[in-house]
Design a protein around this motif. Structure first.
Motif, mmCIF file in Angstrom:
data_model
loop_
_atom_site.group_PDB
_atom_site.id
_atom_site.type_symbol
_atom_site.label_atom_id
_atom_site.label_comp_id
_atom_site.label_asym_id
_atom_site.label_seq_id
_atom_site.Cartn_x
_atom_site.Cartn_y
_atom_site.Cartn_z
ATOM 1 N N GLN A 283 20.117 -32.192 -29.107
ATOM 2 C CA GLN A 283 19.586 -31.773 -30.034
ATOM 3 C C GLN A 283 18.543 -31.932 -30.654
ATOM 4 O O GLN A 283 17.472 -31.820 -30.422
ATOM 5 N N LYS A 284 18.398 -33.404 -30.694
ATOM 6 C CA LYS A 284 17.388 -34.504 -31.423
ATOM 7 C C LYS A 284 16.195 -34.624 -30.047
ATOM 8 O O LYS A 284 15.781 -35.959 -30.503
ATOM 9 N N LYS A 285 16.590 -34.695 -28.791
ATOM 10 C CA LYS A 285 16.500 -35.248 -27.884
ATOM 11 C C LYS A 285 15.834 -36.949 -27.684
ATOM 12 O O LYS A 285 15.313 -37.440 -28.080
ATOM 13 N N GLY A 286 17.248 -37.005 -28.260
ATOM 14 C CA GLY A 286 17.078 -38.569 -28.179
ATOM 15 C C GLY A 286 16.312 -38.942 -29.692
ATOM 16 O O GLY A 286 17.513 -38.571 -30.865
ATOM 17 N N THR A 287 16.518 -40.733 -29.350
ATOM 18 C CA THR A 287 16.288 -40.590 -31.245
ATOM 19 C C THR A 287 14.592 -40.908 -30.929
ATOM 20 O O THR A 287 14.035 -41.605 -31.564
ATOM 21 N N VAL A 288 14.230 -40.388 -29.819
ATOM 22 C CA VAL A 288 12.668 -40.948 -29.754
ATOM 23 C C VAL A 288 11.592 -40.223 -30.141
ATOM 24 O O VAL A 288 11.721 -38.589 -30.649
ATOM 25 N N LYS A 289 10.453 -40.802 -31.258
ATOM 26 C CA LYS A 289 9.552 -39.799 -32.476
ATOM 27 C C LYS A 289 8.644 -39.041 -30.953
ATOM 28 O O LYS A 289 7.964 -38.792 -30.199
ATOM 29 N N ALA A 290 8.454 -37.743 -31.959
ATOM 30 C CA ALA A 290 7.482 -36.904 -31.821
ATOM 31 C C ALA A 290 6.245 -37.387 -30.498
ATOM 32 O O ALA A 290 6.095 -37.397 -29.941
ATOM 33 N N ARG A 291 5.592 -38.433 -31.742
ATOM 34 C CA ARG A 291 4.500 -39.301 -30.916
ATOM 35 C C ARG A 291 5.020 -39.641 -29.506
ATOM 36 O O ARG A 291 4.219 -39.598 -28.864
ATOM 37 N N ARG A 292 5.782 -40.122 -29.178
ATOM 38 C CA ARG A 292 6.203 -41.657 -28.568
ATOM 39 C C ARG A 292 6.728 -40.183 -27.615
ATOM 40 O O ARG A 292 5.925 -41.078 -26.492
ATOM 41 N N ASN A 295 3.914 -38.911 -25.833
ATOM 42 C CA ASN A 295 2.944 -39.718 -24.755
ATOM 43 C C ASN A 295 3.365 -40.352 -23.655
ATOM 44 O O ASN A 295 2.974 -40.145 -22.099
ATOM 45 N N MET A 296 5.247 -40.177 -23.632
ATOM 46 C CA MET A 296 6.308 -40.387 -22.511
ATOM 47 C C MET A 296 5.250 -39.002 -21.674
ATOM 48 O O MET A 296 5.585 -39.276 -20.445
ATOM 49 N N LEU A 297 5.627 -37.776 -22.095
ATOM 50 C CA LEU A 297 5.182 -36.869 -21.668
ATOM 51 C C LEU A 297 3.701 -36.513 -20.486
ATOM 52 O O LEU A 297 3.821 -36.001 -19.298
ATOM 53 N N SER A 298 2.686 -36.815 -21.359
ATOM 54 C CA SER A 298 1.584 -36.946 -21.133
ATOM 55 C C SER A 298 1.766 -37.402 -19.181
ATOM 56 O O SER A 298 0.499 -37.069 -18.832
ATOM 57 N N ASN A 299 2.043 -38.315 -18.719
ATOM 58 C CA ASN A 299 1.424 -39.445 -18.083
ATOM 59 C C ASN A 299 3.105 -38.763 -16.836
ATOM 60 O O ASN A 299 3.104 -39.510 -15.698
ATOM 61 N N LEU A 300 3.747 -37.117 -17.307
ATOM 62 C CA LEU A 300 4.446 -37.378 -16.259
ATOM 63 C C LEU A 300 4.263 -35.830 -15.179
ATOM 64 O O LEU A 300 3.554 -34.274 -15.546
ATOM 65 N N ASN A 301 3.960 -36.265 -14.233
ATOM 66 C CA ASN A 301 3.699 -35.702 -13.359
ATOM 67 C C ASN A 301 4.257 -35.589 -11.609
ATOM 68 O O ASN A 301 4.762 -36.297 -11.732
#
Length: 444
Positions: A283-292, A295-301
């Protein structure tokens, strides 16, 4: 005084010895069918009630000990009486050893002595007793007890252990064939299949055979429904199969039937905590903050697909061809052929006993799902931020209600880390190790 033609003993002696056998048989019936005359709420009293009945029966036997102390049947029944208790009895061992010396063909004597050696921790002595009994007569008790001992015996290597486990399955099958109405034999066959399942490649057919044997045990024998070990062992298998609701019910039932046994309530509590943590992290998508996370997903290709993008890629099912990347929300329940799930790791955790390694994966749409990976080496894991590809994912929806708690989440099951692509690479063979679980043999 008239003599019995068969034994040459006085008929009155034989009659009295028969009475002793019937008394001990009643004692075993009291123990094994306790919940036919008592409620589950009285389970905490079972051990003391059985001990009390054993003392009553023992007192009746000992009143005649001066007359019959050298009689084989008396020694057998005294040994059987003491054997009803869960622990080892030196007196029982002495009685039974004398009985089989007086009458080497005494199958019941060898079987009961074998159980005493088991309780003493002398597995070799126990095995020799059951093997010796089988040389006298092919019987279900020796076969199923031998099945249990074979699974407990130490082995020089994994191949030798696997051979022992397969032999134990054969023994249990033979026991069932001798009497298909014996619930205990079916239960022990179920345990043998569980052991074979975890030792020999986790063939789903073996899991189903174990569950079928447990079900048959309960069907043919009402007393089997009240074996706490049956509910516990089946719950362990249910947990591995991700049938979490059934697992929780099984642990709970085992705990109710044997309140003094610590493992079932502990397993139930640990599984509940695991499910709570998983659902909370999803539900919380782990403990990763929204901004991080952004950034993580921006290089997911699609470059993360690695070998999955090759036309020569061979899927776990044997299909050859590149896989089409799909979002988690577009996956259907069950097996998703020809596609791959792609995402970033946002949390990871090992389950109790490391039955599985779980991690949360978020895709390009920021959908989060838990992935449960089995047969992982202790050194294997994934890190927050890793890109993970799951070829032909197996999706499952969990909707669980147990006592006052409810859980609802989706998961992807992966039977080996070798099936995953992490940061564009296949995992090496050292990342996998066969899962092992603990279960309780009934004779312990």
């Amino acid at each position: 005084m008239a003599e019995d033609e068969k034994s040459g003993e006085p008929a009155t002696d034989n009659n009295e010895l028969q009475v002793f056998k019937e008394l001990v048989d009643e004692l075993y019936n009291f123990r094994d069918c306790y919940f036919e005359t008592h409620s589950v709420e009285e389970a905490g009293r079972k051990q003391s009630d059985v001990a009390q009945e054993m003392e009553k029966t023992l007192k009746k036997l000992e009143e005649k000990e001066d007359v019959y102390e050298h009689k084989t049947e008396f020694l057998l029944q005294k040994g059987r009486c003491l054997n009803v208790a869960p622990g080892f009895s030196a007196v029982a061992e002495k009685c039974l050893s004398r009985a089989v010396k007086l009458e080497p063909g005494l199958v019941d004597g060898w079987n009961t002595l074998g159980e005493q050696y088991w309780k003493k921790g002398d597995l070799i002595g126990s095995k020799n007793c059951f093997t010796g009994a089988l040389q006298q007569s092919k019987n279900k008790v020796s076969l199923r007890n031998l099945s249990m001992v074979l699974r407990q015996l130490p082995a020089v290597n994994s191949d030798a252990h696997s051979k022992q486990v397969m032999e134990s399955v054969d023994m249990a099958r033979l026991a069932v064939q001798l009497d298909v109405t014996d619930g205990t034999s079916w239960y022990i066959l179920g345990n043998a299949y569980v052991s074979l399942f975890f030792n020999c490649g986790q063939n789903p057919q073996l899991s189903q055979q174990a569950l079928s044997a447990y079900a048959q045990s309960e069907k043919v024998d009402r007393a089997a429904c009240c074996y706490p070990e049956l509910h516990f062992n089946r719950a362990t298998l249910f947990q591995y199969e991700e049938m979490f609701g059934c697992a929780l019910e099984g642990y709970s039932r085992a705990a109710a039937l044997d309140p003094g046994w610590e493992d079932p309530p502990e397993k139930e509590k640990t599984l509940l905590e695991y499910l709570e943590k998983v659902t909370d992290l999803v539900q919380k998508k782990g403990t990763v903050k929204a901004r991080r996370l952004r950034n993580m997903l921006s290089n997911l290709n699609t470059s993360a697909l690695g070998p999955c993008s090759s036309p020569q890629f061979r899927s776990p099912t044997g299909r050859v061809g590149s896989l089409e990347p799909r979002t988690l929300s577009s996956l259907s329940h069950g097996h998703n052929a020809g596609v791959a799930a792609l995402g970033k790791v946002v949390f990871s955790m090992a389950s109790e006993g490391r039955m599985s390694f779980a991690f949360g994966m978020v895709d390009s749409e920021e959908t989060c799902m838990v992935v449960m990976v089995y047969n992982t080496a202790n050194s294997w894991g994934v890190l927050i931020g890793d890109s993970v590809v799951i070829p032909e994912p197996q999706l499952k929806r969990h909707s669980i209600t147990h006592k006052d708690k409810s859980f609802d989440f989706k998961s992807i099951r992966v039977d080996s880390p070798l099936l995953l692509i992490v940061n564009g690479k296949k995992q090496n063979v050292n990342s996998q190790i066969a899962a092992s679980v603990s279960y309780k043999p009934q004779c312990e």
